[in-house]
Design an enzyme around this catalytic site. Structure first.
Site, PDB file in Angstrom:
ATOM      1  N   ASN A 238       0.805  -1.228   0.000  1.00  0.00           N
ATOM      2  CA  ASN A 238       0.000   0.000   0.000  1.00  0.00           C
ATOM      3  C   ASN A 238       0.836   1.276   0.000  1.00  0.00           C
ATOM      4  OD1 ASN A 238       0.728  -0.751   2.680  1.00  0.00           O
ATOM      5  ND2 ASN A 238      -0.816   0.634   3.495  1.00  0.00           N
TER       6      ASN A 238
ATOM      7  N   CYS B 128      -2.662   2.169   6.884  1.00  0.00           N
ATOM      8  CA  CYS B 128      -2.858   1.694   8.246  1.00  0.00           C
ATOM      9  C   CYS B 128      -3.228   2.817   9.205  1.00  0.00           C
ATOM     10  CB  CYS B 128      -1.606   0.967   8.729  1.00  0.00           C
ATOM     11  SG  CYS B 128      -0.085   1.914   8.509  1.00  0.00           S
TER      12      CYS B 128
ATOM     13  N   GLU C  42       4.391  -3.024  12.713  1.00  0.00           N
ATOM     14  CA  GLU C  42       3.291  -2.067  12.574  1.00  0.00           C
ATOM     15  C   GLU C  42       2.124  -2.806  11.948  1.00  0.00           C
ATOM     16  OE1 GLU C  42       2.142   1.570   9.905  1.00  0.00           O
ATOM     17  OE2 GLU C  42       3.766   2.147  11.257  1.00  0.00           O
TER      18      GLU C  42
ATOM     19  N   SER D 165      -0.875  -7.130   8.460  1.00  0.00           N
ATOM     20  CA  SER D 165      -2.031  -7.481   9.284  1.00  0.00           C
ATOM     21  C   SER D 165      -1.599  -7.928  10.678  1.00  0.00           C
ATOM     22  CB  SER D 165      -2.830  -8.603   8.621  1.00  0.00           C
ATOM     23  OG  SER D 165      -2.136  -9.830   8.713  1.00  0.00           O
TER      24      SER D 165
ATOM     25  N   LYS E 233      11.798  -8.383   1.743  1.00  0.00           N
ATOM     26  CA  LYS E 233      10.768  -9.049   0.948  1.00  0.00           C
ATOM     27  C   LYS E 233       9.775  -7.986   0.483  1.00  0.00           C
ATOM     28  CE  LYS E 233       6.840 -12.197   1.066  1.00  0.00           C
ATOM     29  NZ  LYS E 233       5.987 -11.143   0.471  1.00  0.00           N
TER      30      LYS E 233
ATOM     31  N   ASP F  37       6.378  -6.891  -1.548  1.00  0.00           N
ATOM     32  CA  ASP F  37       5.117  -7.397  -2.063  1.00  0.00           C
ATOM     33  C   ASP F  37       5.097  -7.244  -3.581  1.00  0.00           C
ATOM     34  OD1 ASP F  37       2.091  -6.912  -2.892  1.00  0.00           O
ATOM     35  OD2 ASP F  37       2.075  -7.999  -0.994  1.00  0.00           O
TER      36      ASP F  37
END
Length: 522
Positions: free
Chosen positions: A163, A293, A259, A238, A186, A188
């Site tokens: 995001n 978030c 986080e 998450s 890593k 996404d």
């Protein structure tokens, strides 16, 4: 809601995509097709790494880290500041990549590039001040001296979501590099190009290639392999995944900063300008289409201001411009994936089936793009609805009426999450009282999230189920080092070793303790 024209021609090209993805540590032939949210069409092919690739990347990073740590603060500062300048020189390209991968508007992409540059500059300039060795008070004055130095932890694993791929990568990777660590990250799939372009600027500036490696692939394979091998792990994502990572790190006795999720609350007090407050609420809730978030999902409005505030909010969102243009022509962008659209629709359908009402929005917009959804505000939300307590992470906010500051604060705190909160008011006193009472890692006054998000000298993180540890500020640097205490006997006063020596010095030691207490010496 109006829609602009289709995306403009980007500075980014398929040739650039292929060049960037060549930097992924991936030895096999497994690739995935990554789409662009603006059209749903394929954007590029991304190679995936294996567990063995992760192991190889960590092993090379360990060797590179030794030289990188020995280079010293001055050299690392010089390289990181050079990287900062390269980011600004490539501003337009980075904006394009962020938009093409995330579906953000041009303006929201600016926040990412600005944040990445700010984080780089801060850590380059602050690392020596924060992490240099310092003298500490010795336990027995004259007998010993004590000093604390900091040793880089080694290889840091960073797991970055899609995001805010560019800025979140910088927030974790750059302080680790500034502290003398190496990083295996890593990325996404949906944010890999932005991360690889960021990394390339740092490599060209002088960071050793092996000191910042990028791997890709599933969390169950690549994420697990990374967490099993590194000396510290940073994760953004998450709460459920964060708990699993914390458990794994705990078994290995390595540190972690996490986080995690948020169901962030905005409190609108009765002394605000309703039109200005509505504009602040709209952006605080729907920047990046709520896929942030720290964005707001719960709005608690004082009943006395509710009617004009609600009218202004509906009018503001109703007139907003949706689109994916690579120019500054859109107010709100797209959801990032088909899965995000499905989650938003599930939360909305459940809320409507249980009696909620749509104040504004509530519709997908396939005429603009496959995953566009109108910014949606609900009222009449109750506890049996999923949207009440679950993090939606996209395009839906709920509005509740309250009768006092205290009621608003209690409602805001009635959540398992505690990442960010916001208070809109003209009264510094009421703002301060609310900020002190809210259970959140950050509180923004008359802003949704950008005040704390952009304050890179201040720690950022959550309480309760929103995570552990902090990024940014001195706290963000200190997580990547281990303190080492070095005490030296001065020879001026020998500490007792035999029974006779203890007998002679027992009284003076008690007297010394009383004197230190009297002069308030810690």
């Amino acid at each position: 809601m109006r829609a602009p024209t289709a995306p403009d021609r980007s500075m980014a090209t398929p040739e650039l995509f292929a060049s960037l993805t060549d930097d992924v540590v991936a030895s096999g032939s497994v690739t995935v097709t990554v789409p662009t949210p603006s059209t749903g069409e394929p954007l590029h092919e991304l190679p995936h790494s294996s567990a063995d690739d992760v192991g190889e990347a960590v092993a090379r990073a360990r060797l590179a880290q030794l030289a990188w740590a020995r280079a010293g603060f001055a050299e690392r500062r010089r390289i990181l500041l050079r990287a900062h300048d390269r980011l600004l020189d490539r501003n337009a390209l980075l904006l394009d990549l962020v938009q093409l991968e995330s579906g953000k508007t041009r303006g929201q992409a600016v926040e990412e590039v600005f944040e990445a540059a700010s984080v780089t500059r801060y850590n380059a300039l602050a690392a020596r001040r924060v992490l240099r060795g310092r003298s500490r008070r010795a336990g027995v004055p004259l007998a010993v001296t004590t000093r604390v130095r900091y040793r880089a932890k080694g290889v840091v694993g960073v797991i970055t979501p899609w995001n805010y791929a560019l800025s979140l990568a910088a927030m974790d990777v750059v302080p680790a590099l500034a502290a003398g660590c190496a990083v295996v990250q890593k990325a996404d799939d949906q944010g890999a190009l932005s991360i690889l372009a960021l990394r390339r600027a740092f490599i060209e500036a002088g960071v050793p290639e092996a000191a910042w490696a990028v791997v890709t692939g599933s969390g169950t394979v690549v994420g697990e392999a990374l967490t099993d091998r590194v000396d510290y792990i940073c994760f953004t994502g998450s709460t459920a995944t964060g708990r699993a990572i914390a458990e794994k790190a705990g078994r290995r006795l390595v540190g972690a900063s996490l986080e995690l999720g948020g169901k962030n609350a905005m409190i609108v007090l009765d002394d605000v300008d309703p039109v200005q407050a509505a504009a602040d609420a709209a952006y605080g809730c729907f920047s990046a289409m709520g896929q942030l978030c720290v964005s707001m999902e719960r709005i608690y409005v004082h009943r006395r201001i509710a009617a004009p505030f609600t009218r202004a909010l509906v009018e503001h969102l109703g007139a907003a411009r949706l689109g994916s243009s690579l120019e500054y022509t859109s107010d709100f962008g797209s959801l990032a994936t088909a899965a995000q659209l499905e989650r938003v629709e599930e939360h909305l359908d459940d809320a409507l089936a249980n009696g909620a009402t749509v104040l504004v929005g509530g519709r997908p917009r396939p005429d603009v793009g496959p995953w566009f959804f109108e910014p949606t505000v609900l009222t009449g939300v109750t506890s049996e609805m999923r949207v009440h307590a679950e993090e939606t992470f996209g395009a839906i906010a709920s509005l509740y009426l309250v009768d006092s500051d205290e009621e608003a604060i209690l409602a805001a705190n009635a959540s398992e999450y505690g990442l960010n909160a916001s208070v809109l008011t003209r009264s510094p006193r009421r703002a301060r009282r609310a900020a002190e009472a809210l259970e959140a890692g950050s509180v923004n006054i008359n802003e949704g999230y950008r005040g704390s998000f952009s304050s890179v000298d201040a720690p950022m993180g959550g309480v309760k189920a929103s995570g552990l540890g902090r990024r940014n500020g001195p706290e963000g640097l200190l997580r990547f080092v281990d303190p080492v205490t070095v005490s030296t006997s001065t020879g001026l006063l020998r500490l007792p070793r035999t029974a006779r020596e203890f007998s002679a010095l027992a009284g003076p030691f008690v007297l010394l303790a009383r004197v230190l207490r009297a002069i308030r010496r810690r």
